[in-house]
Structures are given as C-alpha cells and as structure tokens.
Scaffold this motif. Structure first.
Motif, mmCIF file in Angstrom:
data_model
loop_
_atom_site.group_PDB
_atom_site.id
_atom_site.type_symbol
_atom_site.label_atom_id
_atom_site.label_comp_id
_atom_site.label_asym_id
_atom_site.label_seq_id
_atom_site.Cartn_x
_atom_site.Cartn_y
_atom_site.Cartn_z
ATOM 1 N N PHE A 61 -6.132 132.488 -43.090
ATOM 2 C CA PHE A 61 -5.697 131.528 -44.101
ATOM 3 C C PHE A 61 -6.856 131.155 -45.024
ATOM 4 O O PHE A 61 -7.975 130.921 -44.560
ATOM 5 N N ASN A 62 -6.574 131.079 -46.298
ATOM 6 C CA ASN A 62 -7.577 130.707 -47.299
ATOM 7 C C ASN A 62 -7.692 129.182 -47.332
ATOM 8 O O ASN A 62 -7.166 128.516 -48.221
ATOM 9 N N SER A 63 -8.376 128.634 -46.318
ATOM 10 C CA SER A 63 -8.451 127.189 -46.132
ATOM 11 C C SER A 63 -9.762 126.837 -45.452
ATOM 12 O O SER A 63 -10.241 127.598 -44.606
ATOM 13 N N PRO A 64 -10.363 125.669 -45.798
ATOM 14 C CA PRO A 64 -11.612 125.275 -45.146
ATOM 15 C C PRO A 64 -11.473 125.147 -43.624
ATOM 16 O O PRO A 64 -12.448 125.296 -42.900
ATOM 17 N N SER A 65 -10.255 124.867 -43.145
ATOM 18 C CA SER A 65 -10.108 124.695 -41.698
ATOM 19 C C SER A 65 -9.807 126.014 -40.975
ATOM 20 O O SER A 65 -9.552 126.008 -39.773
ATOM 21 N N GLU A 66 -9.851 127.122 -41.702
ATOM 22 C CA GLU A 66 -9.765 128.445 -41.063
ATOM 23 C C GLU A 66 -11.145 128.775 -40.499
ATOM 24 O O GLU A 66 -12.121 128.853 -41.254
ATOM 25 N N THR A 67 -11.250 128.945 -39.173
ATOM 26 C CA THR A 67 -12.563 129.180 -38.557
ATOM 27 C C THR A 67 -12.674 130.563 -37.923
ATOM 28 O O THR A 67 -13.679 130.879 -37.305
ATOM 29 N N ARG A 68 -11.634 131.413 -38.100
ATOM 30 C CA ARG A 68 -11.672 132.727 -37.435
ATOM 31 C C ARG A 68 -12.356 133.778 -38.294
ATOM 32 O O ARG A 68 -12.625 134.870 -37.829
ATOM 33 N N PRO B 169 -13.354 131.083 -31.921
ATOM 34 C CA PRO B 169 -13.216 130.102 -33.007
ATOM 35 C C PRO B 169 -12.471 128.851 -32.541
ATOM 36 O O PRO B 169 -11.555 128.928 -31.729
ATOM 37 N N THR B 170 -12.903 127.716 -33.056
ATOM 38 C CA THR B 170 -12.261 126.460 -32.687
ATOM 39 C C THR B 170 -11.030 126.245 -33.553
ATOM 40 O O THR B 170 -11.138 126.173 -34.771
ATOM 41 N N PRO C 221 -8.314 124.142 -35.361
ATOM 42 C CA PRO C 221 -8.239 122.726 -35.755
ATOM 43 C C PRO C 221 -7.253 121.994 -34.848
ATOM 44 O O PRO C 221 -6.269 122.573 -34.400
ATOM 45 N N TRP D 69 -2.117 127.895 -36.462
ATOM 46 C CA TRP D 69 -3.033 127.977 -37.607
ATOM 47 C C TRP D 69 -2.312 127.676 -38.924
ATOM 48 O O TRP D 69 -2.882 127.055 -39.823
ATOM 49 N N THR E 55 -1.915 123.750 -39.201
ATOM 50 C CA THR E 55 -3.121 122.904 -39.250
ATOM 51 C C THR E 55 -4.022 123.244 -40.430
ATOM 52 O O THR E 55 -4.849 122.427 -40.832
ATOM 53 N N THR E 56 -3.887 124.460 -40.972
ATOM 54 C CA THR E 56 -4.606 124.782 -42.205
ATOM 55 C C THR E 56 -3.699 124.469 -43.393
ATOM 56 O O THR E 56 -2.489 124.286 -43.227
ATOM 57 N N GLY E 57 -4.291 124.438 -44.568
ATOM 58 C CA GLY E 57 -3.481 124.204 -45.759
ATOM 59 C C GLY E 57 -4.315 124.444 -46.999
ATOM 60 O O GLY E 57 -5.544 124.572 -46.915
ATOM 61 N N PRO E 58 -3.647 124.522 -48.142
ATOM 62 C CA PRO E 58 -4.396 124.704 -49.389
ATOM 63 C C PRO E 58 -5.190 123.437 -49.694
ATOM 64 O O PRO E 58 -4.696 122.330 -49.492
ATOM 65 N N VAL E 59 -6.414 123.606 -50.138
ATOM 66 C CA VAL E 59 -7.276 122.470 -50.465
ATOM 67 C C VAL E 59 -7.806 122.689 -51.880
ATOM 68 O O VAL E 59 -8.203 123.801 -52.236
ATOM 69 N N GLU F 153 -5.206 118.124 -45.392
ATOM 70 C CA GLU F 153 -5.996 119.263 -44.923
ATOM 71 C C GLU F 153 -5.109 120.361 -44.345
ATOM 72 O O GLU F 153 -5.532 121.507 -44.228
#
Lengths: 201, 244
Positions: A80-87, B3-4, B6, B44, B47-51, B170
């Motif tokens: 995912f193109n998101s700051p919370s993507e950590t993989r 990876p953690t 979110p 994923w 919990t992820t999203g466009p920012v 987020e």
C-alpha cells in the motif's frame, strides 16, 4: 476504552461533488484543474492495467446518479502506498487511492487502476486480490465499506478469509466483479435480493 | 525482519452513529442496506490509507471568502473562521490530514446544477475549500456562514445552517464524512438528518461553538469545531489491566 467518542457521521448529501470533485461540479479550475483521486496511475506503474466499472443500485433497482465512490487498494506487489505500510516501498507511480462520482445520467462509475497483488491477512493467510470500496451519497447516513474481488481469480477467491467468513456463496458472489479480459464490472446493490455484503471494518 | 503491522482500529461504536435506515429521512428508505454489516478484522488494507500531508495546497484553498471571488471582491455573508482540532479517540492529534469542506452560500443556495432553490447564487462564492491539519492536529479555514434552506423530504423541512466535512485519517477504516452545525440554530433539533443520530450528546458534538477568543475585532467571528476519528485497539496487555 478510548477516551473520546468518534464524531457522528452525516450524509454526504446530493452536493458532495462541490467539496470532493469541484472540477466535475463545474466550479472552474479549483485545485489546479484536476479532481483529487481521479488519476491513480501517475507514471510508469508496474502491473496489469485494468478498468473497474459498475453502478450502485437502490432498493428499486434504480442506479444512484449522485453517489461518490472511493477505492483503496494494494499495488501489483500487494503493498500500500501509505506511511503506515511497513513491509516495503509501494510502487511510487501508483497512488492506490481513487475517487470517482457516479455518472449524473447513467449512474455508471469507472476506475482506471492496476490489478492489485495479494495481501496477507492478520493470521498469515493470503487474501485474494481485491479492492476496498467506500460509498457515500444522499440517503446514506454512514459511508458504506465493501470490497471488489475479481471473477478470474476463482482459486484465490475460494481461500480468501473474508469471502470465507461470509460463508453463503450467493452472498459472497455479491463482491465479485465479472471479468472481460482487463475490464471488470460490478453492480453494488444497496437493498433487495442481491443486496451487497457491506463490512464493518 | 518481521514488519510491524499497524495496530487495528477499535471497533466502531455504532451506538453513537446513525443507523442506515432512518425513515424520517426519506432518502434512506431505498438506500439503506437492510442486512447487518459483517464485522471483519482490520488487515493492511484497513489500517493503511491515503495520506495527503505533502499535497500542494493553493494559497486560497482554505479561504472560501476569496477562493471563488473576482480579485478585489469577496463572498457575501457573515464572515467566519472555523477552527478546531482533529484527534483520534485516544486524544492523539491527527497531523497532515486532509479536510475538505463544502457548503451553501449565505442565502442557502449551493453552486450545483441540481440545486434549484429560489435564493440566488453569489457570483463570488463557490462553496468549496480544503485544509491540512498541523502537527498538533489543528486546522482553520475562512468562510461565510451558510444559510438554512428547504429540502424535499415530504413536508416543511429545512436544513439547519451547516458545513459538510470530509476527513481522512491514517487508515481507510477511519474515513469520515459529517456535517458541522451552529450553536443556537433552532433547526438543528428539527432536522431529520441530524436526528438520524441516536445519541443527543453525539449530536451536540457536531454543533460548533462561538469562540470569542479567536474572533477578530471589526473583522471576523470564530467558531470552534473539533473532530474525532476512530482510535486504535488497546493492546492485549492494556485489556488485561482493565480486567483487574
């Protein structure tokens, strides 16, 4: 327990385009002349280019001509193109987020996007390729979340954790778009015999 | 490296959200899903999203008084600044978040091809704006106070003066659209759309307060409106602590 309450939702109403798609609403060249979310592919994106289209239908089978739809999905590799993507780093040429209005006459919507890769579920199982869909409109008090799966991914769909959670194959089928090569089509039914499964995410 | 993921969002508290079907608001009759929502875990994709923190913003994006006006002119109506904080349920500020707003003009007329209300358009008012929240979750935009207007709902229905808000957090599961109302407006209590919310305290939190501290003498009045998005699920450890 969390300390605060989430703000209550209110309908987007019939004039949502003014705020979310001002160029479509003919407000002139707001925000540089391009409505946010209408271009998901911003460069040489990797993966298969596809079009996903359809309609949102009310309890009498009439298409909504005032709905706003947003999608959120992984890139071709499942990131995912998101700051919370950590993989890992998602494809920088693909935003993963799209926004379109239903056509004011026909109610049809269409997203030009990339076929998403598979993304692991919290328990480690792989999900089938899918797109998250969120719908708002007049008469919808709280934005509706659902998913779009792909009709040409029968094997992956059969083992998808969310489709399996739905259980009833006829209900699960409401989330699966029909495939015609690189074009996918899905009608979202708000009510009735074919009511789409909506998710509390 | 593992990876953690979110933290998932806490399940939505539907006791303070409007149900899909609210017959007094007639448009819900054919548009409300009648089957219950299926509660699914957050992965994923939720919990992820466009920012949009790096979205280039125009100088007047957050100024509806001027952003559609001919240079040297301005929109007609009571000048106001709307400001507040975007927080999550755990009181954490949500920074770099995109807030989009739209509204009718001071006469209660939208600049939209489907709005045919008698009140005239204001040639200097578009009714569209946007703003990014700061590091502390604060936001502010200038506009004119919108007017109330009648709407077809089977009776003598008037919308209270309101501003529509579209808010990104987020994660995609936090996506929210709501409306802000004004303190002291008698139409709030009469409105079937407002009354779709089953909790009076939740309704009251959508009512902006006059804020004299931010009001500029001889210039513009201020209204304060805080917005709260869903928070993250407590950890297992915290759950245990609560259980003791």
């Amino acid at each position: 327990m969390s300390g605060l309450h989430e703000s209550a939702s209110q309908t987007a109403g019939p004039y949502v385009h003014i705020g979310c798609m001002p160029n479509l609403a003919a407000l002139g060249a707001m925000y540089g002349g391009t409505d946010l979310g209408t271009e998901m592919i911003t460069g040489e994106a990797q993966g298969q280019r596809i079009a996903v289209g359809g309609r949102v239908l009310d309890g009498k089978g009439a298409p909504l001509t005032d709905a706003l739809l947003e999608i959120w999905q992984a890139d071709h590799a499942g990131l995912f193109n998101s700051p919370s993507e950590t993989r890992g780093a998602a494809d920088p040429a693909f935003t993963g987020w799209g926004r379109q209005a239903a056509d004011g006459q026909t109610g049809r919507f269409r997203f030009d996007t990339i076929k998403p890769g598979r993304v692991p579920w919290p328990d480690g199982r792989l999900q089938a390729p899918h797109i998250g869909l969120w719908i708002v409109a007049r008469g919808i008090n709280l934005g509706l979340h659902t998913r779009i799966y792909f009709g040409d991914e029968a094997e992956a769909n059969a083992e998808d954790p969310v489709l399996r959670q739905i259980g009833d194959p006829a209900r699960a089928a409401t989330l699966i778009a029909t495939a015609d090569r690189d074009r996918y089509s899905i009608d979202v039914y708000l009510q009735g015999e074919n009511e789409t499964v909506f998710l509390d995410v | 490296m593992n990876p953690t993921r979110p933290k998932p969002f806490a399940p939505r508290d539907h006791s303070i959200q409007p149900p899909a079907l609210t017959p007094a608001y007639r448009s819900t009759a054919l548009r409300a899903p009648l089957q219950p929502l299926l509660r699914v875990e957050n992965g994923w994709g939720e919990t992820t999203g466009p920012v949009f923190g790096h979205l280039p913003m125009g100088d007047l994006d957050d100024d509806l008084i001027l952003n559609y006006a001919t240079p040297g002119q301005s929109a007609i109506g009571p000048r106001i600044v709307v400001h507040g904080r975007l927080l999550d349920q755990d009181s954490r500020p949500v920074s770099g978040a995109l807030i989009e707003v739209w509204q009718a003009n001071a006469g209660g007329r939208y600049r939209h091809k489907n709005d045919g209300y008698l009140a005239p358009l204001d040639p200097n008012f578009g009714g569209c704006g946007r703003v990014l929240t700061g590091a502390d979750g604060t936001y502010a935009f200038r506009t004119i106070q919108p007017g109330p207007y009648p709407w077809p709902n089977g009776g003598n229905d008037w919308r209270p003066a309101h501003i529509h808000f579209s808010v990104f957090g987020e994660g995609f599961a936090q996506r929210l659209i709501t409306q802000m109302y004004f303190e002291g407006d008698p139409h709030v209590a009469l409105c079937p759309i407002v009354n779709a919310i089953p909790d009076t305290a939740a309704t009251d939190r959508l009512v902006a307060r006059l804020d004299m501290d931010r009001t500029l003498p001889m210039d513009i009045r201020a209204y304060r409106f805080d917005i709260v998005l869903r928070g993250r699920q407590a950890t297992v450890f915290e759950n245990r602590m609560e259980g003791i």
